[in-house]
Design a protein around this motif. Structure first.
Motif, PDB file in Angstrom:
ATOM      1  N   VAL A 243      41.956  37.093  43.123  1.00 43.60           N
ATOM      2  CA  VAL A 243      40.903  36.814  44.097  1.00 43.60           C
ATOM      3  C   VAL A 243      39.556  37.320  43.590  1.00 43.60           C
ATOM      4  CG1 VAL A 243      40.171  37.089  46.501  1.00 43.60           C
ATOM      5  CG2 VAL A 243      42.607  37.078  45.945  1.00 43.60           C
ATOM      6  N   ASP A 244      38.540  36.480  43.703  1.00 43.47           N
ATOM      7  CA  ASP A 244      37.175  36.879  43.345  1.00 43.47           C
ATOM      8  C   ASP A 244      36.198  35.948  44.057  1.00 43.47           C
ATOM      9  OD1 ASP A 244      35.261  38.456  42.167  1.00 43.47           O
ATOM     10  OD2 ASP A 244      35.521  37.665  40.152  1.00 43.47           O
TER      11      ASP A 244
ATOM     12  N   ALA B 281      50.758  31.584  38.825  1.00 40.15           N
ATOM     13  CA  ALA B 281      49.463  32.272  38.869  1.00 40.15           C
ATOM     14  C   ALA B 281      48.435  31.369  39.537  1.00 40.15           C
ATOM     15  CB  ALA B 281      48.997  32.646  37.465  1.00 40.15           C
ATOM     16  N   ILE B 282      47.772  31.907  40.572  1.00 41.35           N
ATOM     17  CA  ILE B 282      46.758  31.177  41.322  1.00 41.35           C
ATOM     18  C   ILE B 282      45.480  31.997  41.310  1.00 41.35           C
ATOM     19  CG2 ILE B 282      46.137  30.192  43.573  1.00 41.35           C
ATOM     20  CD1 ILE B 282      49.178  30.113  44.195  1.00 41.35           C
ATOM     21  N   TYR B 283      44.359  31.362  41.057  1.00 40.47           N
ATOM     22  CA  TYR B 283      43.057  32.033  41.062  1.00 40.47           C
ATOM     23  C   TYR B 283      42.222  31.435  42.174  1.00 40.47           C
ATOM     24  CZ  TYR B 283      38.582  33.784  39.123  1.00 40.47           C
ATOM     25  OH  TYR B 283      37.359  34.401  38.931  1.00 40.47           O
ATOM     26  N   VAL B 284      41.972  32.239  43.220  1.00 44.33           N
ATOM     27  CA  VAL B 284      41.159  31.797  44.354  1.00 44.33           C
ATOM     28  C   VAL B 284      39.763  32.387  44.220  1.00 44.33           C
ATOM     29  CG1 VAL B 284      40.839  31.953  46.858  1.00 44.33           C
ATOM     30  CG2 VAL B 284      43.116  31.509  45.916  1.00 44.33           C
ATOM     31  N   SER B 285      38.769  31.534  44.119  1.00 45.26           N
ATOM     32  CA  SER B 285      37.378  31.966  44.032  1.00 45.26           C
ATOM     33  C   SER B 285      36.541  31.097  44.968  1.00 45.26           C
ATOM     34  CB  SER B 285      36.866  31.855  42.593  1.00 45.26           C
ATOM     35  OG  SER B 285      35.566  32.387  42.476  1.00 45.26           O
ATOM     36  N   LEU B 286      35.413  31.616  45.387  1.00 47.91           N
ATOM     37  CA  LEU B 286      34.585  30.897  46.353  1.00 47.91           C
ATOM     38  C   LEU B 286      33.753  29.808  45.686  1.00 47.91           C
ATOM     39  CD1 LEU B 286      33.256  33.971  48.393  1.00 47.91           C
ATOM     40  CD2 LEU B 286      35.486  32.849  48.499  1.00 47.91           C
ATOM     41  N   VAL B 287      33.088  30.186  44.608  1.00 51.34           N
ATOM     42  CA  VAL B 287      32.163  29.307  43.897  1.00 51.34           C
ATOM     43  C   VAL B 287      32.477  29.385  42.419  1.00 51.34           C
ATOM     44  CG1 VAL B 287      29.731  28.835  43.392  1.00 51.34           C
ATOM     45  CG2 VAL B 287      30.366  29.708  45.646  1.00 51.34           C
ATOM     46  N   GLY B 288      32.359  28.277  41.719  1.00 53.02           N
ATOM     47  CA  GLY B 288      32.606  28.303  40.282  1.00 53.02           C
ATOM     48  C   GLY B 288      31.745  27.304  39.544  1.00 53.02           C
TER      49      GLY B 288
END
Length: 296
Positions: free
Chosen positions: A148-149, A182-189
């Motif tokens: 999470v980031d 593996a899952i990467y949750v981010s708000l903006v990228g």
């Protein structure tokens, strides 16, 4: 439109955003003081930069987090070899959540803040939230891991977390052996950062709400309005010598002019300002320079 009228119009719109609760009030965001940093002849260009600045308050940040998390189930491709929707959904009930800590782990990193918000906003059980060393052990046992980031800039911060072997192994090495989800949750990228992760960690499912391409950066101006880009580029270079960032790495490779890795971004969150955002917005400086919003 006359220069003074245009500048007043932009500032009036900033004040309207404050009254609506979309922007924070003084002294957190200070557009009038920031405009006064510039010589009179430069204020119209500064106002054109200010007009492009985007601020995500806490309510909007929570909405982005919710949308990014639920996008796990939208069925769209999340990476070159990322698992399909059904596998991702099956993984969630047993997943642990861990922050992206990056090159120099710090308890104040945005990933830790976002992990707390997953508990408060998404009702993730506190027992599921793990520090990196605990998440490594969970991955070794085959448990799914949700990283999470708030922001994917160059992708370097996630890749550092993914490849770090200081505990004796790394998520990357474990996945090659065990094959955990593996899952990467981010708000903006940024498009560049997401692509970088896809190239170096193709099996990670990257979930973001807002993807920024060049059109949402300084470089988008270069393609759409070369004359305005040239003027703003000149403005940035003129005022860069007045900026005094705390972080030594910002003094290299023109990062102080264009932001970290030359991303040239225009936005900030209430809880943090990415170093990839143009430093002219957030950096302290000499001669009573006032940042628009400080990066803490």
């Amino acid at each position: 439109m006359r220069v003074d009228v245009y500048v007043k119009d932009v500032l009036a719109r900033c004040e309207a955003l404050k009254r609506a609760g979309m922007w924070l009030s003084e002294p957190t965001i200070r557009p009038r003081a920031w405009i006064e940093n510039f010589d009179d002849n430069d204020k119209i260009l500064a106002a054109q930069l200010l007009e492009r600045f985007v601020f995500y308050n806490q309510r909007l940040t929570d909405s982005l987090l919710t949308t990014s998390f639920y996008s796990i189930a939208d069925g769209l491709k999340k990476g070159p070899t990322a698992p399909a929707r059904e596998q991702l959904l099956q993984a969630l009930p047993n997943a642990v959540f861990t922050p992206v800590s990056g090159e120099t782990p710090n308890p104040t990193d945005s990933g830790y803040f976002l992990c707390r918000r997953t508990r408060q906003v998404l009702n993730v059980d506190e027992a599921q939230i793990k520090i990196t060393s605990e998440a490594i052990k969970a991955a070794e046992a085959g448990q799914p891991v949700v990283f999470v980031d708030d922001f994917i800039g160059s992708g370097d911060q996630f890749l550092t977390t993914w490849q770090d072997s200081s505990t004796g192994t790394s998520f990357e090495a474990i996945q090659s052996k065990v094959g955990f989800t593996a899952i990467y949750v981010s708000l903006v990228g940024t498009e560049m950062g997401i692509t970088n992760i896809g190239n170096k960690a193709p099996s990670v499912a990257v979930c973001v709400t807002h993807k920024i391409d060049d059109r949402g950066t300084l470089w988008g101006l270069q393609a759409s309005n070369q004359s305005l880009y040239s003027q703003i580029d000149s403005l940035l270079k003129r005022y860069t010598p007045r900026l005094t960032p705390h972080d030594a790495y910002m003094h290299q490779q023109q990062y102080l002019t264009y932001g970290y890795k030359h991303r040239g971004l225009f936005f900030a969150f209430e809880h943090s300002v990415p170093d990839a955002t143009l430093p002219i917005f957030w950096c302290r400086g000499t001669n009573n320079w006032e940042p628009l919003i400080e990066r803490t």
